[in-house]
Design an enzyme around this catalytic site. Sequence first.
Site, mmCIF file in Angstrom:
data_model
loop_
_atom_site.group_PDB
_atom_site.id
_atom_site.type_symbol
_atom_site.label_atom_id
_atom_site.label_comp_id
_atom_site.label_asym_id
_atom_site.label_seq_id
_atom_site.Cartn_x
_atom_site.Cartn_y
_atom_site.Cartn_z
ATOM 1 N N TYR A 1 -13.663 -11.851 -12.238
ATOM 2 C CA TYR A 1 -12.518 -11.577 -11.360
ATOM 3 C C TYR A 1 -13.042 -11.318 -9.944
ATOM 4 C CZ TYR A 1 -10.232 -10.503 -15.856
ATOM 5 O OH TYR A 1 -9.746 -10.537 -17.140
ATOM 6 N N CYS B 1 5.743 4.408 9.981
ATOM 7 C CA CYS B 1 5.025 4.488 8.712
ATOM 8 C C CYS B 1 3.629 5.024 8.992
ATOM 9 C CB CYS B 1 4.945 3.114 8.052
ATOM 10 S SG CYS B 1 4.050 3.122 6.482
ATOM 11 N N CYS C 1 -8.333 -0.441 -11.619
ATOM 12 C CA CYS C 1 -7.277 0.222 -10.855
ATOM 13 C C CYS C 1 -6.225 0.812 -11.790
ATOM 14 C CB CYS C 1 -6.620 -0.758 -9.878
ATOM 15 S SG CYS C 1 -5.870 -2.202 -10.675
ATOM 16 N N CYS D 1 11.617 6.672 0.547
ATOM 17 C CA CYS D 1 10.660 5.571 0.466
ATOM 18 C C CYS D 1 9.900 5.661 -0.851
ATOM 19 C CB CYS D 1 9.696 5.654 1.647
ATOM 20 S SG CYS D 1 8.358 4.460 1.590
ATOM 21 N N GLN E 1 -9.839 -5.476 -0.746
ATOM 22 C CA GLN E 1 -9.518 -4.079 -1.027
ATOM 23 C C GLN E 1 -8.636 -3.515 0.092
ATOM 24 O OE1 GLN E 1 -9.926 -2.179 -3.592
ATOM 25 N NE2 GLN E 1 -11.309 -3.432 -4.826
ATOM 26 N N ASP F 1 -13.789 -6.589 -12.628
ATOM 27 C CA ASP F 1 -12.788 -5.867 -11.818
ATOM 28 C C ASP F 1 -11.434 -6.540 -12.031
ATOM 29 O OD1 ASP F 1 -11.399 -4.374 -9.980
ATOM 30 O OD2 ASP F 1 -12.412 -5.181 -8.212
ATOM 31 N N GLU G 1 -13.756 -16.739 -10.805
ATOM 32 C CA GLU G 1 -12.396 -16.337 -10.397
ATOM 33 C C GLU G 1 -11.446 -17.481 -10.709
ATOM 34 O OE1 GLU G 1 -9.006 -15.058 -9.119
ATOM 35 O OE2 GLU G 1 -10.702 -13.665 -8.897
ATOM 36 N N CYS H 1 3.795 7.049 -1.002
ATOM 37 C CA CYS H 1 3.324 8.393 -0.605
ATOM 38 C C CYS H 1 4.130 9.504 -1.283
ATOM 39 C CB CYS H 1 3.390 8.549 0.907
ATOM 40 S SG CYS H 1 2.495 7.299 1.830
#
Length: 470
Positions: free
Chosen positions: A329, A177, A426, A80, A300, A399, A350, A83
């Site tokens: 944003y 999962c 991010c 996968c 989020q 952001d 936005e 993770c």
Amino acid sequence: MRKKNVVLENVPVTGYAAEGKALARVDGKVIFIEGGVVPGDVVDVRLGKNKKDWAEGKAIRTHTLSPDRVEPFCEHFGLCGGCKWQMLPYSMQLQYKQQQVEDHLRRIGHLELPPLPPILGADKTQRYRNKLEFTFSNKAYLTDEEIRAAGEEWPRRNALGFHIPRLFDKVLDIRTCHLQEEPANLIKNTIREWAEANDASFYDIRRQEGWLRNLVLRICTTGEVMVNLVIHHEDETARTALLDHLLATVPGITTLLYTINPKKNDSIFDLEPQVYFGKGFVEERLEDFMFKIGPKSFFQTNTYQGEALYRVARDFAGLTGSETVYDLYCGTGSIGIFVSRQAGKVVGIELIPEAIADAKENAAANGVTNASFFAGDVIDICDDAFFAAHGAPDVIITDPPRAGMHEKLTAKLLEVAAPRIVYVSCNPATQARDLALLSEKYTVEKVQAVDMFPHTHHIENVVLLQRKHR
């Protein structure tokens, strides 16, 4: 060493670089390694890209396992695409993420930094995502062992799960999962079993045919559960039978939708999900604020750490109750609403009109009367007339997506020259690039990394910029 098909033997892995790739050095040359290796492992590496000063490759054999390794908790680990750091103790994951943030800010941004506090780790390192999207495919990914074990009888073809990295038409069938709370696995497995029993067709991405396409699940900390089944074309008899079966089998679904997507891509943002059961949206909580989340809303993905991230942003903003805050944003208004009680006024901007509609609704639902939201490109909206109407910003919160801010926006921020900017990112690499441009007028006052996605290399980082004295 620059020849093709080179295999380097007995390579000691020493650390991690960007994007979760392991790091080694051989005769002064930097080697970036994929393949689930851990610092302390000794491996053989088959090189792919092979340049003068660096190379990329994949670990093909392990001679020595690092003493730091832990046992992965998921049966799909290694296949996968998610993770990927399960084999690394969580404390070490945080250590490498913190290091990556500092490296990016120093090496890409060439920034002078204050002392960095420890990264904010997650209390919940499994079943932390509120949203997941699964894919139906008639081309299940099979391991060599599965193919050999099947012999002359070809094994299963259908899959409901995640795309195999770099194989756009292969999907790994996922039964369990660990990224999302139940009833996520029960929903997924119930739909798959019904589809197999009733000979419903799974989508063929190459031929652009088949009925079942995608499954999007939202499971909120409030206990509300949204299911959006994406199908290629309408088949009312089959659709009604499947959705009724799902509701009868899985308790706790609060909203059930379906979306018809005949397009070549999987995006549903230009489509209209249809409500089959429930109110058509779910509600999620951050502190005591409630947010309405529709099937196309951005929110989020980790509610628990999202709340921690927003607290950092609010703290960095240093609000006293009188400031005008611009939220760029702003999406569905979550950050702006989160800081609204400490601000004099919030102005959210936005690009996506639907998100602005959600932001206005969320503000009204939370009794927030000092926030206004506007749809459009911030570069076009923020002109002299707009500032005259809504006030010059005392604090700007930005952001942006992973690509960072457009160069025109950084130029606009330098022109506006607000006293403080809180930059939520991010992607610390593009954040560092933008901060380097903003350093013309700003200094970095505070930095706080936040781990939103345990067992992955992804990092969120918040930086407070203070305007230099003129």
